[in-house]
Design a protein around this motif. Structure first.
Motif, short mmCIF file in Angstrom:
data_model
loop_
_atom_site.label_atom_id
_atom_site.label_comp_id
_atom_site.label_asym_id
_atom_site.label_seq_id
_atom_site.Cartn_x
_atom_site.Cartn_y
_atom_site.Cartn_z
N UNK A 76 0.80 -1.22 0.00
CA UNK A 76 0.00 0.00 0.00
C UNK A 76 0.84 1.28 0.00
N UNK A 77 2.16 1.16 -0.18
CA UNK A 77 2.97 2.37 -0.28
C UNK A 77 2.54 3.18 -1.50
N UNK A 78 2.59 4.51 -1.42
CA UNK A 78 2.21 5.32 -2.59
C UNK A 78 3.02 4.97 -3.83
N UNK A 79 4.27 4.57 -3.65
CA UNK A 79 5.14 4.29 -4.80
C UNK A 79 4.66 3.12 -5.64
N UNK A 80 3.80 2.26 -5.07
CA UNK A 80 3.31 1.10 -5.83
C UNK A 80 2.43 1.52 -7.01
N UNK A 81 1.95 2.76 -6.96
CA UNK A 81 1.10 3.25 -8.07
C UNK A 81 1.93 3.75 -9.25
N UNK A 102 14.68 13.93 -1.55
CA UNK A 102 13.23 13.83 -1.75
C UNK A 102 12.81 12.58 -2.50
N UNK A 103 13.46 12.30 -3.63
CA UNK A 103 13.09 11.17 -4.47
C UNK A 103 14.21 10.91 -5.47
N UNK A 145 10.64 5.68 -5.05
CA UNK A 145 10.46 5.61 -6.50
C UNK A 145 10.12 7.01 -7.00
N UNK A 146 10.27 7.21 -8.28
CA UNK A 146 10.00 8.54 -8.87
C UNK A 146 8.62 8.54 -9.51
N UNK A 150 7.62 13.80 -11.51
CA UNK A 150 8.21 14.20 -10.23
C UNK A 150 7.25 14.91 -9.30
N UNK A 151 5.94 14.76 -9.54
CA UNK A 151 4.93 15.44 -8.73
C UNK A 151 4.26 14.45 -7.78
N UNK A 152 4.07 14.89 -6.53
CA UNK A 152 3.42 14.03 -5.53
C UNK A 152 2.25 14.77 -4.89
N UNK A 153 1.28 14.01 -4.40
CA UNK A 153 0.13 14.59 -3.71
C UNK A 153 0.49 14.89 -2.26
#
Length: 244
Positions: A76-81, A102-103, A145-146, A150-153
């Motif tokens: 369920x980590x955000x990076x899995x998406x 940051x990433x 992960x990137x 390079x944009x994150x919520x």
């Protein structure tokens, strides 16, 4: 003739109002516009809704090795998406310095390691200037992960910040170095002067505090060489910490 037209107009108006009543309109006007023709979104069952990758207190890893396993196995980590391959943290417990960026950048993804290519050359020079080799440092990123572009919520950033505080606690570094504005804002949101400050501060993590200093990311230093002098003055506080 006029009476017939008036009767037809009245019937048309009644039919028009009846149509909108069937559509759910209760009044002619409202405070905000509403798209009545928008399709109704499908209901999402609470049991199938994605859950944030927060660590439940009873399931928190007890050491760094367990944390790394959780980082690599949790779905369920955000990076899995995101489609890019992961780059996990590297280093040992009780390192003299933990570095947080940051990433991964695009060059990092290609190399399979954080702070690679030209940024990595400059980063290694920064470490040598304070008497530390890369192999001695524990290096991690808020996101392993990137994301596309390079944009994150904001919600993902909050999850990553909480996850990093747990990681700092388990890594037990002697000092902490934050790289870049996004990292600083996520981990030290109330310290607006973190980049320009030249002295160590206290970073609160899950198990206490650790001395921290923050500076520019190497990617910015490559595009703005004039900022290197400010960066060097900040890094000097890491050297002075070891002096008697």
């Amino acid at each position: 003739m006029r009476g017939i037209m008036q009767d037809n107009a009245a019937l048309t108006a009644d039919a028009y109002l009846a149509w909108w009543q069937l559509a759910g309109v209760e009044s002619a006007v409202a405070e905000a516009p509403h798209n009545w023709l928008r399709p109704v979104p499908a209901a999402v069952s609470a049991s199938h809704a994605p859950q944030p990758a927060e660590i439940a207190p009873q399931a928190k890893p007890q050491d760094l090795e367990a944390f790394h396993c959780w980082l690599e196995s949790e779905s369920s980590h955000p990076e899995r998406r995101w489609p890019t391959p992961p780059i996990y943290p590297s280093g040992a417990v009780d390192s003299p310095l933990m570095v947080v960026t940051d990433m991964p950048d695009a060059a990092d993804v290609a190399a399979g390691s954080l702070l690679a290519d030209r940024e990595g050359v400059l980063f290694d020079a920064m470490l040598r200037a304070i008497g530390i080799d890369r192999a001695q440092a524990y290096i991690a990123s808020l996101f392993f992960a990137r994301p596309p572009g390079g944009m994150v919520e904001a919600a993902d950033l909050a999850i990553a910040a909480a996850r990093m505080r747990t990681q700092v606690h388990l890594a037990r570094p002697r000092r902490l170095l934050l790289l870049g504005d996004r990292t600083i804002r996520a981990l030290m949101p109330t310290d607006s002067g973190a980049v320009s400050g030249h002295s160590l501060r206290d970073f609160n993590h899950d198990g206490g505090t650790v001395p921290v200093v923050a500076t520019f990311h190497p990617r910015l230093l490559l595009s703005q060489p004039a900022a290197k002098a400010e960066c060097w003055r900040t890094l000097q506080s890491l050297i002075e910490e070891d002096r008697p």
